[in-house]
Design an enzyme around this catalytic site. Structure first.
Site, PDB file in Angstrom:
ATOM      1  N   HIS A   1     -10.196   2.763  -0.178  1.00  0.00           N
ATOM      2  CA  HIS A   1     -10.232   2.198   1.135  1.00  0.00           C
ATOM      3  C   HIS A   1     -11.209   1.235   1.158  1.00  0.00           C
ATOM      4  O   HIS A   1     -12.174   0.853   1.784  1.00  0.00           O
ATOM      5  CB  HIS A   1     -10.987   3.190   1.992  1.00  0.00           C
ATOM      6  CG  HIS A   1     -10.333   3.342   3.314  1.00  0.00           C
ATOM      7  ND1 HIS A   1     -10.970   3.587   4.593  1.00  0.00           N
ATOM      8  CD2 HIS A   1      -9.066   3.355   3.659  1.00  0.00           C
ATOM      9  CE1 HIS A   1     -10.064   3.563   5.601  1.00  0.00           C
ATOM     10  NE2 HIS A   1      -8.854   3.476   5.052  1.00  0.00           N
TER      11      HIS A   1
ATOM     12  N   HIS B   1       0.671  -1.292  -0.100  1.00  0.00           N
ATOM     13  CA  HIS B   1      -0.194   0.007  -0.104  1.00  0.00           C
ATOM     14  C   HIS B   1       0.859   1.213  -0.008  1.00  0.00           C
ATOM     15  O   HIS B   1       0.340   2.299  -0.692  1.00  0.00           O
ATOM     16  CB  HIS B   1      -0.918   0.044   1.244  1.00  0.00           C
ATOM     17  CG  HIS B   1      -1.815   1.222   1.187  1.00  0.00           C
ATOM     18  ND1 HIS B   1      -3.047   1.392   0.593  1.00  0.00           N
ATOM     19  CD2 HIS B   1      -1.814   2.440   1.826  1.00  0.00           C
ATOM     20  CE1 HIS B   1      -3.835   2.304   0.778  1.00  0.00           C
ATOM     21  NE2 HIS B   1      -3.004   3.122   1.769  1.00  0.00           N
TER      22      HIS B   1
END
Length: 781
Positions: free
Chosen positions: A108, A57
Site C-alpha cells: 500500500h 495493480h
C-alpha cells in the site's frame, strides 16, 4: 435519478461518443480491444470496470510473463504441502494435525505517501480481509517499511502517520504485530514502501475459495456501506508514477498536511478504514463459515465491486446478475461507475444458496453487520449489472478479471550496471586499531540503519490474544496454533534493496535466504514462501531487467530449497519522476514447529556461562554492506555469495538442536555483521559476553572482517556448557563449520555487563543501549 444513465442500449446506439479512457489509465489499443470484445463502445460503468481491472495493480499485465516462472519451477513434491496457491486471495499450506496456515503480503505504497495514516491502516485492513476470505481466522500481522533518509524533512510526516496507522488498525483488531523491518534510504523519499503481511490459521476442511457456483445462488454484499473513498485507487494511484515535483512538500507534523500539491488531488483515492467494523466482520465471517453458510467468498479491496463480481463470476461455472441499486450507499447520487469502482473498506461478497440466505442474514444481524442480497448466479456465462431495471454492464467476466492485456516489456540490463559493480568497497578505509573498531561499532549501532526499532514496535501490541511466543528482538515471529499440542508457526519477512541493486538475481536469493534462516533460528522448519515485489516503472527496460532477474532468482532459490512460492504481489511505478526506488523484493517465509515450547529465543543469558558458537564461514564481503553506507555513503560492487545448500544444512542443524535442547539461543548474522548480532543478543538478554578472535582473523584487517563482514549463511548460537561437545559433534558430523568464539559473561557482581572483544576493545551494555535506543526518538519523538 437526476442524470442520464449510460446503458448498454444507449452505448450501442452511440458508438462515436467520446470517452475518457485515457484519464482512467487505459491505452488506445486497450480501449480498442474492449470495443472489440463487446462489439460496441463500453458503457461508463463497463469502462470503469475494465479500467480498474486492467490496471497494472490488478491485471499484472507487465509482470505476468515473468511470474509464470514460479509455476514452471514448482515441482509436484513442492506442491504437496499447498492447499491453495498463486491466483487465490492468499496461499494456504498444510501445517499438520489437520491445521492449515494462510499468509500473504501486499503493498500500500502510494496511498501511504499521500495520506500516511489511512494509507497504512487500510493496507493492514486489506491484507487481513484477504486472509479472512480463505476461511481463516487472522492471527498476526507483520510489516516491511521503507522510508526516505531518516533526517529528510518529509520522513517525519510519513513515518509518524504510517506507524500510527499500522498500530491503530492492527491493535484495534486485536492482532499482534510480531515483526518486520524498517529501513531508511534516500531512494524511498518520495515513494515509501508499506508492505503488510497477515497470517491466519484454519482447519483444513474450512478452506474457502473465491468462485460463484450454482445457478440461482444469491450474491450477498455485507459489511460497511459503499462510499466515494478509494475511487481510482488501483487504476491511478497504484498504477502510475509520481511526478518529479512531488517529493519533499507537505506538512511535517502529525496531521499537518497531506503531502505534495499534486498528491492532494488524489486524496479521494486513499481509502478510509474503520478497524472496529472490520473486527466485527471477522467474527461474523467465522460464524458464517462454522455454520457452513458460504459457497464462495471474496473480499472487496482494490477495484471494489468490479473486482469481486468479475472474479467470482470468472472463477465460477456460469455467470452473474447484479442489481446495483441494492448496494447500500453512504454518499448520495453515486453513479453506477462510482459504485463499481469504490474501494470503501470492510466489505465482503458471498455466494449463498437460497435456503441458507435467512440463516446468513440472521448471523449478520447478530453481529450488527449490514447485509444485502444484490444479485444471483446465472448460467448465462455473462456478468450483467442493472441499475433500476436498466442494464449498465453486460460483459464476459473472464475478459474483465482474467484475460486482460499481457505485455512483454523490453528488458535491458542498464548501461550503468558494470560501473556500479566495478565500484567496490575495497578502497574504503578500514578501521585497524581497537579504538577505531570500537568507534565503528558505536557509529553503526547509533545509525538509523541499525539502531533499536523499539520506538516503532512499542506502538504495536505484540502479545494480544496470548498466542505470541516470540516477537520482540526475534529474528522471526512465533505463534502458537494449537494450545493442546503446542503446534505453532514461525514467520519472517526480509528484503535488501542495496544487494538487489547490485545484482537482482542474487539480491532476491539473499532476501529469501535471510527469511529462511530467520525462521530456522526459531527452531522451526521453513516450508513455504510469499513475496511482494516492489520496483520502479515497468516502462523502463532497466527496471524490467531488475524485475525479471529478481523473479528468476527467487523462483530458482525456492526450488533449490524445496519450498513453494504460494503467492505474492507486484508493485510497480515506485518512483518519483525518473528516479526509481532501490529494487526491493520482499520475501516472507513460513515455518512449522511441532511444539512452540522448544522455540529458540534471540537473547543470551538463559543459561549461565553459555558458549558462543558461530555457524558458517566468514569472508571478506563488504560490497553493499551497512558498514559501507554508514561510514562512506557507498553502494557498489558485488553482494555476498549465496549458498542455499548451506542454508538448508543450517536449518536442519537448528531444528535438531532445538528439539534436543542443545542450543539455548540463536540469532541470524546479517546487516552489520557478527558484532551487530552479538550486541542485539546481549541487549536482549541484558547480559555481557567475551568474544575471542578465531585463527586466521588476528592480523591486518582480519579483526574487522571477522566482526563486520556481512557474509550470508551464518548464525550465532548460545550453547549450554553441558551441551557444547554434543552440539559441535553434531555440526562436525553434518559438515557444518562451527567456530567457538566466546562466552556469555554477566560481568563482575554488581558491575555493568560489557561486550568485550579480547585484545581489541570493551564497551558497556548501557552505552550500547543508550546509543541504540536514542536514535529514533531523537529524530521522530
Amino acid at each position: 435519478m437526476t442524470q442520464e444513465v449510460d446503458t448498454v442500449e444507449r452505448a450501442a446506439a452511440t458508438p462515436g461518443q467520446p470517452q475518457p479512457y485515457r484519464e482512467l489509465g487505459l491505452k488506445d489499443d486497450e480501449y480498442e480491444r474492449i470495443r472489440e470484445i463487446l462489439g460496441r463502445r463500453p458503457t461508463d460503468a463497463e469502462l470503469a470496470m475494465y479500467s480498474v481491472m486492467w490496471s497494472e495493480h490488478c491485471s499484472y499485465k507487465s509482470s505476468k510473463v515473468h511470474l509464470r516462472y514460479f509455476g514452471e519451477t514448482t515441482t509436484e513434491k513442492m506442491r504437496e504441502i499447498m492447499l491453495a496457491g498463486i491466483g487465490e486471495n492468499a496461499g494456504v499450506v498444510d501445517i499438520g494435525d489437520g491445521w492449515a496456515a494462510t499468509f500473504k503480503v501486499e503493498s500500500h505504497n502510494h496511498p501511504s505517501y499521500i495520506e500516511p495514516y489511512q494509507g497504512a491502516a487500510t493496507g493492514v485492513g486489506g491484507i487481513v480481509r484477504d486472509i479472512m476470505a480463505m476461511g481463516a481466522r487472522p492471527v498476526a500481522v507483520m510489516d516491511q517499511l521503507r522510508f526516505g533518509a531518516a533526517d529528510a524533512p518529509d520522513t517525519r510526516r510519513v513515518l509518524d502517520g504510517v506507524v500510527r496507522g499500522i498500530g491503530g488498525y492492527g491493535n484495534s483488531l486485536g492482532l499482534p504485530n510480531i515483526g518486520g523491518e524498517t529501513i531508511f534510504d534516500a531512494s524511498y523519499a518520495g515513494n515509501p514502501l508499506v508492505n503488510a503481511l497477515c497470517v491466519g490459521v484454519l482447519r483444513k476442511e474450512d478452506l474457502k475459495l473465491a468462485f460463484a457456483s450454482g445457478a440461482g445462488n444469491k450474491i450477498i454484499l455485507f459489511g460497511a456501506r459503499t462510499g466515494l473513498d478509494g475511487i481510482g485507487g488501483v487504476s491511478v494511484l497504484a498504477s502510475e508514477t509520481f511526478g518529479g515535483d512531488e517529493s519533499g512538500a507537505g506538512g511535517h507534523e502529525a496531521g499537518g498536511g497531506a503531502g505534495p500539491s499534486r498528491s492532494r488531488k488524489k486524496l479521494p483515492s486513499v481509502q478510509v478504514g474503520d478497524p472496529f467494523t472490520e473486527k466485527v466482520l471477522i467474527e461474523c465471517c467465522l460464524e458464517l463459515y462454522a455454520a457452513d453458510l458460504v459457497v464462495g467468498i471474496q473480499d472487496l479491496g482494490g477495484a471494489g465491486l468490479s473486482c469481486a463480481t468479475s472474479e467470482l463470476a470468472s472463477a465460477g461455472d456460469g455467470g452473474m446478475r447484479v442489481e446495483l441499486e441494492q448496494v447500500p450507499l453512504r454518499a448520495a447520487n453515486m453513479t453506477p461507475a462510482e459504485i463499481l469502482s469504490s474501494e470503501s473498506q470492510e466489505r465482503m461478497c458471498a455466494v449463498v444458496t437460497p435456503e441458507n440466505v435467512d440463516a446468513f442474514m440472521e448471523v449478520c444481524r447478530k453481529w450488527d453487520v449490514l447485509a444485502t442480497v444484490i444479485g444471483e448466479v446465472t448460467d448465462s456465462g455473462r456478468l450483467e449489472i442493472t441499475w433500476h431495471g436498466e442494464t449498465v454492464v453486460d460483459v464476459p467476466p473472464r475478459t474483465v478479471a482474467h484475460e486482460g492485456p499481457v505485455y512483454e516489456r523490453p528488458v535491458q540490463r542498464p548501461d550503468t550496471q558494470d560501473a556500479l559493480i566495478a565500484d567496490t568497497s575495497a578502497s574504503l578505509p578500514r578501521p585497524a586499531t581497537g579504538e577505531e573498531l570500537r568507534a565503528t561499532l558505536l557509529a553503526m549501532v547509533g545509525s538509523p540503519h541499525l539502531c533499536s526499532r523499539a520506538f516503532i514496535t512499542e506502538q504495536y501490541d505484540r502479545y494480544v490474544r496470548g498466542n505470541t511466543v516470540l516477537a520482540e528482538y526475534a529474528d522471526g515471529g512465533v505463534l502458537r496454533v494449537d494450545e493442546q499440542t503446542g503446534r505453532g508457526i514461525a514467520i519472517s519477512t526480509d528484503a535488501s534493496g542495496r544487494y538487489t541493486a547490485l545484482d537482482p538475481y542474487a539480491g532476491a536469493q539473499l532476501a529469501l535466504a535471510e527469511a529462511y534462516r530467520n525462521v530456522a533460528v526459531t527452531g522451526a522448519t521453513p516450508v513455504a514462501v510469499t513475496n511482494c515485489l516492489n520496483f520502479g516503472s515497468p516502462e523502463d527496460p532497466g527496471v524490467m531487467w531488475q524485475f525479471s532477474q529478481a523473479v528468476r532468482g527467487l523462483a530458482d532459490g525456492a526450488a533449490a530449497l524445496g519450498i513453494p512460492v504460494t503467492g505474492g504481489n507486484v508493485s510497480f511505478y515506485n518512483q518519483t519522476g525518473t528516479t526509481a526506488i532501490l529494487p526491493t523484493p520482499v520475501v516472507g517465509v513460513l515455518g512449522i514447529l511441532d511444539n512452540v515450547s522448544r522455540r529458540l529465543p534471540t537473547a543470551f543469558g538463559s543459561e549461565p556461562g553459555e558458549t558462543l558458537i558461530l555457524l558458517g564461514d566468514t569472508h571478506d564481503e563488504f560490497d553493499g554492506s551497512i558498514w559501507a553506507e554508514v561510514t562512506a555513503g557507498h553502494l557498489g560492487g558485488v553482494p555476498p555469495k549465496v549458498d542455499l545448500e548451506r542454508e538448508q544444512l543450517l536449518a536442519e542443524v537448528l531444528t535438531a538442536a532445538s528439539r534436543d535442547g542443545l542450543v539455548s539461543a540463536a540469532h541470524d548474522v546479517s546487516e552489520g555483521g557478527l558484532i551487530q548480532a552479538v550486541v542485539e543478543a546481549a541487549l536482549a538478554g541484558e547480559t555481557g559476553c567475551r568474544i575471542v578472535l578465531p585463527e586466521g582473523f588476528h592480523d591486518g584487517t582480519g579483526v574487522f572482517v571477522f566482526l563486520f563482514s556481512e557474509s550470508s549463511g551464518r548464525v550465532l548460537v548460545a550453547v549450554p556448557r553441558t551441551e557444547e561437545s554434543r552440539f559441535t559433534a553434531m555440526c562436525q558430523a553434518r559438515g557444518l563449520p562451527a567456530t567457538r568464539i566466546g562466552v556469555v559473561d554477566q560481568g563482575p557482581e554488581g558491575g555493568e555487563p560489557t561486550v568485550e572483544v579480547q585484545g581489541q576493545f570493551t564497551v558497556g551494555i548501557e552505552e550500547l543501549r543508550r546509543t541504540s535506543e536514542g536514535v529514533l526518538p531523537g529524530l521522530f519523538g
